[in-house]
Design a protein around this motif. Structure first.
Motif, PDB file in Angstrom:
ATOM      1  N   GLY A  54      40.683  52.083  34.953  1.00  0.00           N
ATOM      2  CA  GLY A  54      39.986  51.827  33.700  1.00  0.00           C
ATOM      3  C   GLY A  54      40.632  50.773  32.825  1.00  0.00           C
ATOM      4  N   GLY A  55      41.821  50.307  33.204  1.00  0.00           N
ATOM      5  CA  GLY A  55      42.510  49.326  32.385  1.00  0.00           C
ATOM      6  C   GLY A  55      42.929  48.108  33.187  1.00  0.00           C
ATOM      7  N   ALA A  56      43.947  47.419  32.692  1.00  0.00           N
ATOM      8  CA  ALA A  56      44.472  46.262  33.397  1.00  0.00           C
ATOM      9  C   ALA A  56      45.286  46.736  34.603  1.00  0.00           C
ATOM     10  CB  ALA A  56      45.336  45.428  32.458  1.00  0.00           C
ATOM     11  N   CYS A  57      45.653  45.787  35.443  1.00  0.00           N
ATOM     12  CA  CYS A  57      46.370  46.105  36.676  1.00  0.00           C
ATOM     13  C   CYS A  57      47.660  45.303  36.754  1.00  0.00           C
ATOM     14  CB  CYS A  57      45.461  45.777  37.869  1.00  0.00           C
ATOM     15  SG  CYS A  57      46.232  45.981  39.497  1.00  0.00           S
ATOM     16  N   SER A  58      48.698  45.941  37.250  1.00  0.00           N
ATOM     17  CA  SER A  58      49.946  45.216  37.505  1.00  0.00           C
ATOM     18  C   SER A  58      50.474  45.647  38.864  1.00  0.00           C
ATOM     19  CB  SER A  58      50.989  45.503  36.417  1.00  0.00           C
ATOM     20  OG  SER A  58      51.343  46.872  36.396  1.00  0.00           O
ATOM     21  N   ASP A  59      51.077  44.696  39.572  1.00  0.00           N
ATOM     22  CA  ASP A  59      51.640  45.000  40.891  1.00  0.00           C
ATOM     23  C   ASP A  59      52.887  45.857  40.733  1.00  0.00           C
ATOM     24  OD1 ASP A  59      49.756  43.547  42.397  1.00  0.00           O
ATOM     25  OD2 ASP A  59      50.773  41.666  41.930  1.00  0.00           O
ATOM     26  N   ALA A  60      53.015  46.841  41.602  1.00  0.00           N
ATOM     27  CA  ALA A  60      54.166  47.734  41.593  1.00  0.00           C
ATOM     28  C   ALA A  60      54.678  47.865  43.007  1.00  0.00           C
ATOM     29  CB  ALA A  60      53.770  49.097  41.020  1.00  0.00           C
ATOM     30  N   ALA A  61      55.853  48.421  43.154  1.00  0.00           N
ATOM     31  CA  ALA A  61      56.450  48.577  44.480  1.00  0.00           C
ATOM     32  C   ALA A  61      55.537  49.395  45.366  1.00  0.00           C
ATOM     33  CB  ALA A  61      57.817  49.247  44.352  1.00  0.00           C
ATOM     34  N   GLY A  62      55.077  48.779  46.453  1.00  0.00           N
ATOM     35  CA  GLY A  62      54.246  49.471  47.412  1.00  0.00           C
ATOM     36  C   GLY A  62      52.818  49.696  47.000  1.00  0.00           C
ATOM     37  N   GLY A  63      52.383  49.158  45.847  1.00  0.00           N
ATOM     38  CA  GLY A  63      51.010  49.374  45.411  1.00  0.00           C
ATOM     39  C   GLY A  63      50.735  48.717  44.075  1.00  0.00           C
ATOM     40  N   VAL A  64      49.844  49.326  43.302  1.00  0.00           N
ATOM     41  CA  VAL A  64      49.491  48.769  42.002  1.00  0.00           C
ATOM     42  C   VAL A  64      49.528  49.867  40.953  1.00  0.00           C
ATOM     43  CG1 VAL A  64      48.069  46.955  43.018  1.00  0.00           C
ATOM     44  CG2 VAL A  64      47.012  49.140  42.384  1.00  0.00           C
ATOM     45  N   LEU A  65      49.584  49.451  39.691  1.00  0.00           N
ATOM     46  CA  LEU A  65      49.631  50.375  38.564  1.00  0.00           C
ATOM     47  C   LEU A  65      48.492  50.035  37.607  1.00  0.00           C
ATOM     48  CD1 LEU A  65      51.175  52.596  36.884  1.00  0.00           C
ATOM     49  CD2 LEU A  65      52.361  50.670  35.783  1.00  0.00           C
ATOM     50  N   CYS A  66      47.724  51.046  37.210  1.00  0.00           N
ATOM     51  CA  CYS A  66      46.694  50.860  36.203  1.00  0.00           C
ATOM     52  C   CYS A  66      47.329  50.974  34.817  1.00  0.00           C
ATOM     53  CB  CYS A  66      45.606  51.915  36.342  1.00  0.00           C
ATOM     54  SG  CYS A  66      44.452  51.609  37.689  1.00  0.00           S
ATOM     55  N   GLU A  67      47.221  49.922  34.036  1.00  0.00           N
ATOM     56  CA  GLU A  67      47.806  49.911  32.705  1.00  0.00           C
ATOM     57  C   GLU A  67      46.755  50.384  31.714  1.00  0.00           C
ATOM     58  OE1 GLU A  67      49.108  45.900  32.288  1.00  0.00           O
ATOM     59  OE2 GLU A  67      50.874  46.181  33.567  1.00  0.00           O
ATOM     60  N   ASP A  68      46.683  51.700  31.544  1.00  0.00           N
ATOM     61  CA  ASP A  68      45.674  52.257  30.656  1.00  0.00           C
ATOM     62  C   ASP A  68      46.236  52.655  29.305  1.00  0.00           C
ATOM     63  OD1 ASP A  68      47.191  54.369  31.520  1.00  0.00           O
ATOM     64  OD2 ASP A  68      45.610  55.248  32.759  1.00  0.00           O
ATOM     65  N   GLY A  69      47.474  52.253  29.049  1.00  0.00           N
ATOM     66  CA  GLY A  69      48.060  52.502  27.738  1.00  0.00           C
ATOM     67  C   GLY A  69      48.671  53.884  27.588  1.00  0.00           C
ATOM     68  N   GLY A  70      48.677  54.688  28.702  1.00  0.00           N
ATOM     69  CA  GLY A  70      49.213  56.041  28.609  1.00  0.00           C
ATOM     70  C   GLY A  70      50.721  56.048  28.627  1.00  0.00           C
TER      71      GLY A  70
END
Length: 224
Positions: free
Chosen positions: A208-224
């Protein structure tokens, strides 16, 4: 190639005529695309390409581009145009039915034809049907206030998941809120490695938010 979840051995039954390649009503034993009569799977052995090759472009744009292929040999979601080898087996019930996948739906997820996501729950439900006894590796789902098919947890709406729980060809997407969900890795992702760049066209499906690359995958930056 999508990972195979091997379910319980299916009982052998008397042959009762050849399958017609569609939904079968009859077999010696129901098998999936593994070709092993002792095992069955909720996943195909290819990613929508009936020749076994892996596409490099989306195989669907919307749910209507996908179909359920359910006969004595397979229970899989694939593009409507997919061509599978003729199924010579006969069966008392189709593979989907043998696997407890009654009324399973298909959907276009990350540009891939997959089983549709379901609401995973142990109930309670409003109907009088007995709770299905799901095979090891699958979980109960609920549909229209009653029991749905037993599904691989990767198809559960809202997860949760871990880095290793989603299986080959899938990735566990974490969110800043602490939530997580499995998502198919698009065919456009080189080497099957999920990145925000190749997931971008499909982020609305699971992020539901922005995306950033993370180790082994991605992270949804939803402000939580």
């Amino acid at each position: 190639m999508r990972s195979l979840i091997l379910l319980t051995t299916l009982s052998a039954a008397l042959a009762c005529g050849p399958a017609d390649g569609g939904t079968a009503s009859g077999s010696e034993t129901s098998t999936a695309a593994t070709g092993d009569p002792q095992t069955a799977s909720t996943q195909p052995t290819s990613t929508g390409d009936s020749t076994g090759g892996v596409p490099t472009a989306p195989e669907c744009q919307e749910d209507a581009d996908c179909a359920l292929f359910n006969d004595c040999c397979r229970c899989t979601a694939a593009p409507k145009s997919a061509q599978f080898p003729e199924c010579d087996a006969t069966c008392l019930q189709s593979t989907c039915d043998a696997l407890g996948l009654r009324d399973v739906q298909v959907a276009c997820l990350s540009g891939r034809c997959e089983f549709a996501r379901v609401t995973c729950s142990d109930g309670p439900v409003a109907c009088d049907e007995a709770k299905p006894q799901c095979a090891e590796g699958t979980v109960n789902s609920v549909k229209d206030s009653c029991w749905g098919p037993c599904m691989d947890p990767r198809y559960c709406e809202g997860g949760p998941c871990t880095a290793d729980s989603c299986g080959d060809g899938w990735t566990c997407v974490d969110s800043q809120s602490g939530a997580s969900t499995c998502a198919p890795v698009p065919f456009e992702c080189s080497g099957g490695t999920p990145t925000c760049a190749c997931l971008q066209p499909y982020l609305d499906e699971f992020c539901g938010g922005a995306c950033s690359d993370a180790a082994g995958g991605v992270l949804c930056e939803d402000g939580g």
